[in-house]
Scaffold this active site. Sequence first.
Site, PDB file in Angstrom:
ATOM      1  N   ASP A 184       0.790  -1.230   0.000  1.00 40.74           N
ATOM      2  CA  ASP A 184       0.000   0.000   0.000  1.00 40.74           C
ATOM      3  C   ASP A 184       0.823   1.282   0.000  1.00 40.74           C
ATOM      4  O   ASP A 184       0.320   2.345   0.324  1.00 40.74           O
ATOM      5  CB  ASP A 184      -0.907   0.007   1.236  1.00 40.74           C
ATOM      6  N   GLU A 242       0.201  -8.955  -1.499  1.00 38.86           N
ATOM      7  CA  GLU A 242      -0.502  -8.418  -0.316  1.00 38.86           C
ATOM      8  C   GLU A 242      -1.699  -7.567  -0.760  1.00 38.86           C
ATOM      9  O   GLU A 242      -1.866  -6.410  -0.392  1.00 38.86           O
ATOM     10  CB  GLU A 242       0.426  -7.620   0.609  1.00 38.86           C
ATOM     11  N   GLU A 291      -2.363   5.143   2.617  1.00 39.49           N
ATOM     12  CA  GLU A 291      -2.173   3.734   2.234  1.00 39.49           C
ATOM     13  C   GLU A 291      -3.461   3.042   1.793  1.00 39.49           C
ATOM     14  O   GLU A 291      -3.438   2.221   0.871  1.00 39.49           O
ATOM     15  CB  GLU A 291      -1.530   2.962   3.388  1.00 39.49           C
ATOM     16  N   HIS A 333       4.970   5.582  13.366  1.00 42.68           N
ATOM     17  CA  HIS A 333       5.414   6.390  12.226  1.00 42.68           C
ATOM     18  C   HIS A 333       4.310   6.877  11.301  1.00 42.68           C
ATOM     19  O   HIS A 333       4.567   7.639  10.376  1.00 42.68           O
ATOM     20  CB  HIS A 333       6.414   5.598  11.378  1.00 42.68           C
ATOM     21  N   ARG A 356       1.585   8.525   8.988  1.00 45.33           N
ATOM     22  CA  ARG A 356       1.297   9.927   8.623  1.00 45.33           C
ATOM     23  C   ARG A 356       0.017  10.438   9.269  1.00 45.33           C
ATOM     24  O   ARG A 356      -0.047  11.587   9.704  1.00 45.33           O
ATOM     25  CB  ARG A 356       1.150  10.045   7.094  1.00 45.33           C
ATOM     26  N   HIS A 386      11.824   5.587  13.740  1.00 41.78           N
ATOM     27  CA  HIS A 386      11.769   5.771  12.283  1.00 41.78           C
ATOM     28  C   HIS A 386      12.537   7.045  11.902  1.00 41.78           C
ATOM     29  O   HIS A 386      12.552   8.009  12.670  1.00 41.78           O
ATOM     30  CB  HIS A 386      10.297   5.895  11.895  1.00 41.78           C
TER      31      HIS A 386
END
Length: 382
Positions: free
Chosen positions: A98, A120, A134, A209, A211, A242
Site C-alpha cells: 500500500d 498483499e 495507504e 510512524h 502519517r 523511524h
Amino acid sequence: MNKIKVMLVFGTRPEAIKMCPLVKELEQIPEIEPIVCVTGQHREMLDQVLQAFEITPDFDLNIMEKSQTLSSVTSKVLMGLHDVFNQNRPDIVLVHGDTTTSFAAGLAGFYHQIKVGHVEAGLRSFDKNSPYPEEMNRVLTGRIADLHFAPTTANKKNLDLEGVREHVYITGNTVIDALKTTVREDYVFACDALNHIDYSKHVVLMTAHRRENYGKPMENIMQAVAQLAAERPEVTFVYPVHLSPYVQETAHKYLDGSPNVMLIEPLGVFDMHNIMSRVYMVMTDSGGLQEEAPALGKPVLVLRRETERPEAVVAGTVEIVGTGKEDIIEHANRLFDDQEHYLRMKRAVNPYGDGNACARIAQDLLYYFGTGEEPAAEFVAE
Ligand code: UD1
Ligand code: UDP
C-alpha cells in the site's frame, strides 16, 4: 526457452522485508528471470534490508528526499520507471502492499501496458483517510492489477466486494516466510545494547510512524509512553525510531528524559524480529508488526483507530487502542497487571500465513503464464 521476466519493484522497508524472500524464491525457478528495481523511497532503511537478504538491485531510482511529499514520490517513481521499462521491459511487474511506491509502480506498469501483479492484495480498513494515504494506494493498485496475491480469505472477499474476481490467489503473507528465516534462540544482536537487556523482566517494544498520526495523536503516544515509563521504572521500553524527521523530533522531544526508554536507530530486520520474539508485548501503529508479533505469541496494542488486518484482533492477540493518551495507558496497564488477560492475548496465532507464501506466488505465476499446470493450493489459516 524464453524465461518469464518478472520485475519486482519496491522502495520502503516493509515492502523490502516482504519482497526479498520472494526474490530469493523466484531465483530458484528455472523458467523465471527475476529483476529487482528499487525506487529508493526509503534509503538507509531500505538498504538495511537489502544487505540483510544479500540482494543487489538491478535498478535503483534513488528518489528519496528529506521530508518528501506524496506528490514528489509519485511523480519520481512514474518518471523513473518510464526510463527503466524502456531499457528492460518485463512480462510482469510485481508491486507490494500500500505504499506510494506500490501505487505509482502499478500505474507505471499499466501506462506501459505491462501486466501488474499485486502482492498483499485486498486488505481494507474501508476508511479512505486511515491509514492515509495507504488505504487508497492499495485500493487503486487493486483496480490496476491483473493478478492479486491475497494473504487471507478475508482479503479475497474484500476484492470480491469490489468486483475484482479474476486471477485472485490466496497465498498467505510473505512476511511469515521472512520470519521463519530470521528468528533464532541463540541470536546475538548486531545492536549491542540489546544483548544487555534482561528479558526475564518486562520489556516493551514500540514503534510509531504513520502519517495520519502526525500531530496530536503522535504527541499523545509519546506522552503515554513517557508516563508509563515513569510509573514503571522496572520496565524497559525499546523504541527504534523511524528516520522521518517529524517522528525523530517528536520522539526525542517527549522521551529523551526517560531513563528506561531506549531510543535507538532503526534496527536491521534480524535484530527486529529477534527482539520481538523476546519482549513482553508490542505497542505500535505499524502494519507489519501486527502480522509478525501474533505469530511470535506477543500481545499487540495497536496505536491507531482502525486496522486493515482484523484477523489477529478476532483471534484475540491484537487490541485496537486508538491514540488517546489515557486509553493507551489503561490498555498497557491491564497487560502488565492482569495476568489472565495477558495470557489470553499471548497465544501464538498464524492467521496471516504458514511460511509458504512465496512458493505459492511462484507457482501461481507459472500457471498464469501457461508454464505451470495448476495454481498453488490456497493458504488456509489454522
Ligand atoms: C512510508 C510509507 C508507509 C510505510 C512506511 C514504512 C507511503 C506514503 N508511506 O512512510 O506506508 O508504512 O514507509 O516505514 O508510501 N527517511 C530517511 N531514511 C529512510 C527512510 C525515511 O531519512 O531510510 C525520512 C526521509 O526524510 C523521508 C521521510 O523519512 O522523506 C518519510 O519517508 P516516506 O517514505 O515518505 O514516509 P514513511 O512515513 O516512511
Ligand atoms: N522493522 C525493522 N526495524 C525497525 C522497525 C521495523 O526491521 O526498526 C520491520 C518490522 O519488523 C516489520 C517492518 O519493518 O517487518 C514494518 O515496517 P514499518 O513499521 O516501517 O512499516 P509498515 O509495516 O507499517 O508499513
